[in-house]
Write a protein that holds these residues in place. Sequence first.
Motif, PDB file in Angstrom:
ATOM      1  N   GLU A 287       2.210  16.724   0.080  1.00  0.00           N
ATOM      2  CA  GLU A 287       2.221  15.298   0.404  1.00  0.00           C
ATOM      3  C   GLU A 287       2.218  15.098   1.923  1.00  0.00           C
ATOM      4  OE1 GLU A 287       5.463  13.358  -1.547  1.00  0.00           O
ATOM      5  OE2 GLU A 287       4.739  13.829  -3.573  1.00  0.00           O
ATOM      6  N   ILE A 288       1.682  13.949   2.334  1.00  0.00           N
ATOM      7  CA  ILE A 288       1.648  13.603   3.742  1.00  0.00           C
ATOM      8  C   ILE A 288       1.878  12.111   3.903  1.00  0.00           C
ATOM      9  CG2 ILE A 288      -0.857  13.328   3.705  1.00  0.00           C
ATOM     10  CD1 ILE A 288      -0.912  14.275   6.639  1.00  0.00           C
TER      11      ILE A 288
ATOM     12  N   LEU B 257       0.833  -1.201   0.000  1.00  0.00           N
ATOM     13  CA  LEU B 257       0.000   0.000   0.000  1.00  0.00           C
ATOM     14  C   LEU B 257       0.868   1.252   0.000  1.00  0.00           C
ATOM     15  CD1 LEU B 257      -2.631  -1.104   2.682  1.00  0.00           C
ATOM     16  CD2 LEU B 257      -2.769  -1.344   0.195  1.00  0.00           C
ATOM     17  N   ALA B 258       0.259   2.369  -0.351  1.00  0.00           N
ATOM     18  CA  ALA B 258       0.981   3.639  -0.433  1.00  0.00           C
ATOM     19  C   ALA B 258       1.565   4.028   0.929  1.00  0.00           C
ATOM     20  CB  ALA B 258       0.039   4.728  -0.933  1.00  0.00           C
ATOM     21  N   LEU B 259       2.771   4.584   0.870  1.00  0.00           N
ATOM     22  CA  LEU B 259       3.423   5.106   2.075  1.00  0.00           C
ATOM     23  C   LEU B 259       3.015   6.547   2.356  1.00  0.00           C
ATOM     24  CD1 LEU B 259       7.048   3.824   1.405  1.00  0.00           C
ATOM     25  CD2 LEU B 259       5.356   2.821   2.955  1.00  0.00           C
ATOM     26  N   ASP B 260       2.712   7.276   1.281  1.00  0.00           N
ATOM     27  CA  ASP B 260       2.310   8.668   1.408  1.00  0.00           C
ATOM     28  C   ASP B 260       1.341   9.016   0.284  1.00  0.00           C
ATOM     29  OD1 ASP B 260       4.266   8.400  -0.525  1.00  0.00           O
ATOM     30  OD2 ASP B 260       5.455  10.133   0.099  1.00  0.00           O
ATOM     31  N   LEU B 261       0.608  10.104   0.473  1.00  0.00           N
ATOM     32  CA  LEU B 261      -0.415  10.510  -0.481  1.00  0.00           C
ATOM     33  C   LEU B 261      -0.292  12.003  -0.768  1.00  0.00           C
ATOM     34  CD1 LEU B 261      -3.470   8.596   1.042  1.00  0.00           C
ATOM     35  CD2 LEU B 261      -2.197   7.940  -1.015  1.00  0.00           C
ATOM     36  N   ALA B 262      -0.787  12.419  -1.945  1.00  0.00           N
ATOM     37  CA  ALA B 262      -0.700  13.821  -2.348  1.00  0.00           C
ATOM     38  C   ALA B 262      -2.089  14.441  -2.391  1.00  0.00           C
ATOM     39  CB  ALA B 262      -0.028  13.930  -3.716  1.00  0.00           C
ATOM     40  N   TYR B 263      -2.138  15.734  -2.061  1.00  0.00           N
ATOM     41  CA  TYR B 263      -3.404  16.470  -2.050  1.00  0.00           C
ATOM     42  C   TYR B 263      -3.161  17.909  -2.501  1.00  0.00           C
ATOM     43  CZ  TYR B 263      -1.568  18.271   2.395  1.00  0.00           C
ATOM     44  OH  TYR B 263      -0.775  18.846   3.362  1.00  0.00           O
TER      45      TYR B 263
ATOM     46  N   ASP C 181       0.731   9.801   9.274  1.00  0.00           N
ATOM     47  CA  ASP C 181       0.422  11.101   9.874  1.00  0.00           C
ATOM     48  C   ASP C 181      -1.017  11.543   9.613  1.00  0.00           C
ATOM     49  OD1 ASP C 181       2.993  11.304  10.870  1.00  0.00           O
ATOM     50  OD2 ASP C 181       3.750  12.379   9.103  1.00  0.00           O
ATOM     51  N   ILE C 182      -1.765  10.749   8.872  1.00  0.00           N
ATOM     52  CA  ILE C 182      -3.160  11.101   8.579  1.00  0.00           C
ATOM     53  C   ILE C 182      -4.019  10.726   9.790  1.00  0.00           C
ATOM     54  CG2 ILE C 182      -5.129  10.707   7.053  1.00  0.00           C
ATOM     55  CD1 ILE C 182      -3.117   9.954   4.854  1.00  0.00           C
ATOM     56  N   GLU C 183      -4.651  11.721  10.386  1.00  0.00           N
ATOM     57  CA  GLU C 183      -5.399  11.497  11.619  1.00  0.00           C
ATOM     58  C   GLU C 183      -6.908  11.492  11.432  1.00  0.00           C
ATOM     59  OE1 GLU C 183      -4.020  14.456  14.291  1.00  0.00           O
ATOM     60  OE2 GLU C 183      -2.055  13.495  14.613  1.00  0.00           O
TER      61      GLU C 183
END
Length: 404
Positions: free
Chosen positions: A288-289, A273-279, A293-295
Amino acid sequence: MPSFKTLDDLDDGQRVLVRLDLNSPVEDGVVQDNRRFDRHAETVRELADRDFAVALMAHQGRPGGDDFVSLEQHAEILSDHVDHPVEFVADTFGEAALSAIDDLDGGDVLLLENTRMCDEELPEEEPSVKADTEFVTTLAPEFDAYVNDAYSAAHRSHASLVGFPLALPAYAGRVMETEYEANSAIAEREFDGPVTMVVGGTKATDVIDVMTALGDKVDDFLLGGIAGELFLRADGVPVGRDLEGMDLFDDQWAANRETIESLLDERRDQITLALDLAYEDEDDERAEIEVGDIEEKDRAFLDVGSNTVSEYAAYIEDSDAVFVKGALGLFEDERFADGTVGVLEAISETDCFSVVGGGDTSRAIELYGMSEDDFGHVSIAGGAYIRALTGERLVGVEVLQDQR
């Protein structure tokens, strides 16, 4: 050796009826050029050069849709790709069509009107039923052979695809031949090293079906896109927020939650699965985060992050074969193309067997200046590609194989 007859088995100079798939985007009534024209041009050009009298069939849109239009523009676009005149007749199997077909000489190419303007074309029925339609019984006697080049429509049991092979000697065109060989490779070929599949896109069911069908063929599944976020949600990450006016996550989550959680549990060692995502941040820029760290589910994510791209590239570089189904992000927006483009670039630079397909994913290759020559095969099929991967029936292929 192909499991059906190809153009190599067809004697030159005959009268042939050829099914293509030229279904294309239509914007303000204007048919858009795309790679399907270029691919099918190879088959049409070869037939014309070999002195065949060629009549072409194709479809565009569905009745009632904005893209349900005549094929007159398609003839002009195809002619440019073939570099040979492609005449058009606004009729499919009536008197005007039969007269135009009768006038064909060796080397001539004629495109008949949209097959879906015929009432007998669309209903999904068995080939034997389609072979008995007036559409087929009227046109078939005018030809010596039938050629199906429409692999991307091979999952449809429509008259122009499955009826004619029961009425005429039937052969596969070059697109049908190459698409079938490449898209069947994951089930039929043996690879010396790891087999990796990059799976993304918007449909969770496609990803679930592919992972279920190919679990014993694929070593590593690298996830992204909407489907990837749903798997992250199953892993306890609060992601999957829809953009305003869209509903891509919650309905799919409700319908597929148990299956996704079960797959993640059973195939954890195969799923990455993805380690980080972009927004999109407050300044409309890419940000990116880290997944950890996504709460809370307070934003929409539009791509995988740079760390994910690096990790996925490492898997690809160690692979003997890589298959791609679906995009990892909203690549049409350059800010969120890094995931899809980064993975494709890694594949293009790796000495491996590769197939890229599924929806519009292959369009990213052209959009971002990559060369199709750097990939084993770039598929123009969508639904048929998914069915080939999952082992579902492709009736348009089966009727060709039955004549082998």
